[in-house]
Design a protein around this motif. Sequence first.
Motif, PDB file in Angstrom:
ATOM      1  N   ILE A   2       0.064  18.164   0.713  1.00 56.53           N
ATOM      2  CA  ILE A   2      -0.510  16.823   0.621  1.00 56.53           C
ATOM      3  C   ILE A   2      -0.154  16.278  -0.757  1.00 56.53           C
ATOM      4  O   ILE A   2      -0.392  16.944  -1.766  1.00 56.53           O
ATOM      5  CB  ILE A   2      -2.041  16.863   0.786  1.00 56.53           C
ATOM      6  N   SER A   3       0.424  15.091  -0.795  1.00 53.99           N
ATOM      7  CA  SER A   3       0.687  14.447  -2.083  1.00 53.99           C
ATOM      8  C   SER A   3      -0.161  13.179  -2.163  1.00 53.99           C
ATOM      9  O   SER A   3      -0.484  12.569  -1.147  1.00 53.99           O
ATOM     10  CB  SER A   3       2.170  14.135  -2.259  1.00 53.99           C
ATOM     11  N   ILE A   4      -0.508  12.812  -3.374  1.00 57.65           N
ATOM     12  CA  ILE A   4      -1.334  11.622  -3.600  1.00 57.65           C
ATOM     13  C   ILE A   4      -0.598  10.720  -4.583  1.00 57.65           C
ATOM     14  O   ILE A   4      -0.068  11.183  -5.594  1.00 57.65           O
ATOM     15  CB  ILE A   4      -2.720  12.003  -4.139  1.00 57.65           C
ATOM     16  N   ARG A   5      -0.561   9.447  -4.246  1.00 55.22           N
ATOM     17  CA  ARG A   5       0.047   8.461  -5.145  1.00 55.22           C
ATOM     18  C   ARG A   5      -0.720   7.151  -5.023  1.00 55.22           C
ATOM     19  O   ARG A   5      -1.457   6.930  -4.068  1.00 55.22           O
ATOM     20  CB  ARG A   5       1.526   8.261  -4.831  1.00 55.22           C
ATOM     21  N   ARG A   6      -0.497   6.298  -6.017  1.00 56.92           N
ATOM     22  CA  ARG A   6      -1.136   4.984  -6.005  1.00 56.92           C
ATOM     23  C   ARG A   6      -0.594   4.181  -4.826  1.00 56.92           C
ATOM     24  O   ARG A   6       0.601   4.198  -4.546  1.00 56.92           O
ATOM     25  CB  ARG A   6      -0.880   4.243  -7.307  1.00 56.92           C
ATOM     26  N   ASP A  22       2.547  -0.525   1.324  1.00 58.50           N
ATOM     27  CA  ASP A  22       1.770   0.464   2.096  1.00 58.50           C
ATOM     28  C   ASP A  22       0.710  -0.200   2.958  1.00 58.50           C
ATOM     29  O   ASP A  22       0.023   0.461   3.729  1.00 58.50           O
ATOM     30  CB  ASP A  22       1.064   1.445   1.149  1.00 58.50           C
ATOM     31  N   ARG A  23       0.548  -1.513   2.822  1.00 57.82           N
ATOM     32  CA  ARG A  23      -0.613  -2.184   3.411  1.00 57.82           C
ATOM     33  C   ARG A  23      -0.692  -2.056   4.930  1.00 57.82           C
ATOM     34  O   ARG A  23      -1.781  -1.904   5.470  1.00 57.82           O
ATOM     35  CB  ARG A  23      -0.664  -3.637   2.984  1.00 57.82           C
ATOM     36  N   PHE A  24       0.426  -2.123   5.637  1.00 66.20           N
ATOM     37  CA  PHE A  24       0.365  -2.078   7.101  1.00 66.20           C
ATOM     38  C   PHE A  24      -0.049  -0.697   7.611  1.00 66.20           C
ATOM     39  O   PHE A  24      -0.948  -0.577   8.447  1.00 66.20           O
ATOM     40  CB  PHE A  24       1.696  -2.516   7.720  1.00 66.20           C
ATOM     41  N   GLU A  25       0.592   0.337   7.075  1.00 65.44           N
ATOM     42  CA  GLU A  25       0.248   1.689   7.516  1.00 65.44           C
ATOM     43  C   GLU A  25      -1.163   2.072   7.073  1.00 65.44           C
ATOM     44  O   GLU A  25      -1.907   2.704   7.820  1.00 65.44           O
ATOM     45  CB  GLU A  25       1.283   2.685   6.970  1.00 65.44           C
ATOM     46  N   THR A  26      -1.545   1.643   5.874  1.00 64.26           N
ATOM     47  CA  THR A  26      -2.889   1.941   5.384  1.00 64.26           C
ATOM     48  C   THR A  26      -3.942   1.189   6.197  1.00 64.26           C
ATOM     49  O   THR A  26      -4.988   1.743   6.543  1.00 64.26           O
ATOM     50  CB  THR A  26      -2.998   1.597   3.885  1.00 64.26           C
ATOM     51  N   ALA A  27      -3.663  -0.053   6.527  1.00 61.03           N
ATOM     52  CA  ALA A  27      -4.602  -0.831   7.345  1.00 61.03           C
ATOM     53  C   ALA A  27      -4.718  -0.232   8.747  1.00 61.03           C
ATOM     54  O   ALA A  27      -5.819  -0.201   9.318  1.00 61.03           O
ATOM     55  CB  ALA A  27      -4.160  -2.284   7.419  1.00 61.03           C
ATOM     56  N   ALA A  28      -3.623   0.255   9.302  1.00 58.00           N
ATOM     57  CA  ALA A  28      -3.677   0.895  10.622  1.00 58.00           C
ATOM     58  C   ALA A  28      -4.560   2.142  10.565  1.00 58.00           C
ATOM     59  O   ALA A  28      -5.362   2.392  11.476  1.00 58.00           O
ATOM     60  CB  ALA A  28      -2.271   1.243  11.103  1.00 58.00           C
ATOM     61  N   PHE A  82      -8.263  -7.182   4.556  1.00 60.54           N
ATOM     62  CA  PHE A  82      -9.227  -6.483   3.703  1.00 60.54           C
ATOM     63  C   PHE A  82      -8.533  -5.385   2.902  1.00 60.54           C
ATOM     64  O   PHE A  82      -8.713  -5.268   1.685  1.00 60.54           O
ATOM     65  CB  PHE A  82     -10.348  -5.919   4.581  1.00 60.54           C
ATOM     66  N   VAL A  83      -7.709  -4.596   3.586  1.00 58.35           N
ATOM     67  CA  VAL A  83      -6.987  -3.505   2.920  1.00 58.35           C
ATOM     68  C   VAL A  83      -6.003  -4.066   1.893  1.00 58.35           C
ATOM     69  O   VAL A  83      -5.889  -3.537   0.784  1.00 58.35           O
ATOM     70  CB  VAL A  83      -6.291  -2.596   3.952  1.00 58.35           C
ATOM     71  N   GLU A  84      -5.307  -5.125   2.237  1.00 57.17           N
ATOM     72  CA  GLU A  84      -4.396  -5.766   1.273  1.00 57.17           C
ATOM     73  C   GLU A  84      -5.142  -6.137  -0.001  1.00 57.17           C
ATOM     74  O   GLU A  84      -4.641  -5.926  -1.106  1.00 57.17           O
ATOM     75  CB  GLU A  84      -3.781  -7.037   1.865  1.00 57.17           C
ATOM     76  N   ASP A  85      -6.342  -6.696   0.152  1.00 56.42           N
ATOM     77  CA  ASP A  85      -7.133  -7.115  -1.001  1.00 56.42           C
ATOM     78  C   ASP A  85      -7.519  -5.931  -1.879  1.00 56.42           C
ATOM     79  O   ASP A  85      -7.404  -5.997  -3.096  1.00 56.42           O
ATOM     80  CB  ASP A  85      -8.391  -7.866  -0.566  1.00 56.42           C
ATOM     81  N   PHE A  86      -7.985  -4.832  -1.277  1.00 57.29           N
ATOM     82  CA  PHE A  86      -8.406  -3.749  -2.156  1.00 57.29           C
ATOM     83  C   PHE A  86      -7.231  -2.953  -2.712  1.00 57.29           C
ATOM     84  O   PHE A  86      -7.337  -2.370  -3.790  1.00 57.29           O
ATOM     85  CB  PHE A  86      -9.559  -2.896  -1.605  1.00 57.29           C
ATOM     86  N   ILE A  87      -6.084  -2.970  -2.043  1.00 57.30           N
ATOM     87  CA  ILE A  87      -4.888  -2.365  -2.656  1.00 57.30           C
ATOM     88  C   ILE A  87      -4.456  -3.198  -3.858  1.00 57.30           C
ATOM     89  O   ILE A  87      -4.137  -2.662  -4.915  1.00 57.30           O
ATOM     90  CB  ILE A  87      -3.741  -2.222  -1.633  1.00 57.30           C
ATOM     91  N   ALA A  88      -4.462  -4.517  -3.696  1.00 54.43           N
ATOM     92  CA  ALA A  88      -4.024  -5.407  -4.775  1.00 54.43           C
ATOM     93  C   ALA A  88      -4.983  -5.406  -5.954  1.00 54.43           C
ATOM     94  O   ALA A  88      -4.563  -5.553  -7.103  1.00 54.43           O
ATOM     95  CB  ALA A  88      -3.855  -6.831  -4.244  1.00 54.43           C
ATOM     96  N   GLY A  89      -6.270  -5.242  -5.694  1.00 55.17           N
ATOM     97  CA  GLY A  89      -7.244  -5.446  -6.749  1.00 55.17           C
ATOM     98  C   GLY A  89      -7.963  -4.228  -7.264  1.00 55.17           C
ATOM     99  O   GLY A  89      -8.785  -4.345  -8.173  1.00 55.17           O
ATOM    100  N   GLY A  90      -7.679  -3.056  -6.733  1.00 61.32           N
ATOM    101  CA  GLY A  90      -8.465  -1.904  -7.150  1.00 61.32           C
ATOM    102  C   GLY A  90      -7.615  -0.705  -7.477  1.00 61.32           C
ATOM    103  O   GLY A  90      -6.387  -0.763  -7.491  1.00 61.32           O
ATOM    104  N   ASP A  91      -8.301   0.359  -7.790  1.00 64.93           N
ATOM    105  CA  ASP A  91      -7.662   1.648  -7.997  1.00 64.93           C
ATOM    106  C   ASP A  91      -7.636   2.342  -6.648  1.00 64.93           C
ATOM    107  O   ASP A  91      -8.607   2.992  -6.248  1.00 64.93           O
ATOM    108  CB  ASP A  91      -8.458   2.487  -8.999  1.00 64.93           C
TER     109      ASP A  91
END
Length: 153
Positions: A5-9, A14-20, A44-53
């Motif tokens: 498992i790898s973790i990255r910012r 990534d928004r489409f796959e993350t939102a799915a 919603f996911v686009e917003d928190f990817i753009a604005g958060g950690d």
Amino acid sequence: MSPKISIRRAEANDRFETAALFSETFRSMDFIPKLHSDEEDREFVEDFIAGGDTWIAILNGRIAGLACLEGGWLSHLYVHPAAQNQGVGTALLAYVKAQRPKGFQLWTFQANTGARRFYERHGCTAAEFTDGQRNEEKQPDVRYVWAAPDAKP
């Protein structure tokens, strides 16, 4: 042998796959209503990817989980249902603890017994129970706190 498992910012692409993943995770929770469309979830996911950690966990070349921190709060930690019980959530939570070594808080639904067991197993303590009137789903929830074992008050 455990899968790698790898973790990255998280990044904008990534928004489409993350939102799915986000939508599929909510569909799998039969104890709460899914109030939003997949399109609303994507926004919603686009917003928190753009604005958060926000970080994503990659397993077998796919986004398998996400975690988002907002200040001292773990506002989101979700693992795709097909990737659960493979160490993805544990890896994300360990990453969150490293990012917030003095501690953090989070909310989960009282009915989400799997998440509650997970957080308690990883050292989080239930600090507050509510009737759910403050959350959008109107479902009873519980606030957890994680404080590093060596953190000073």
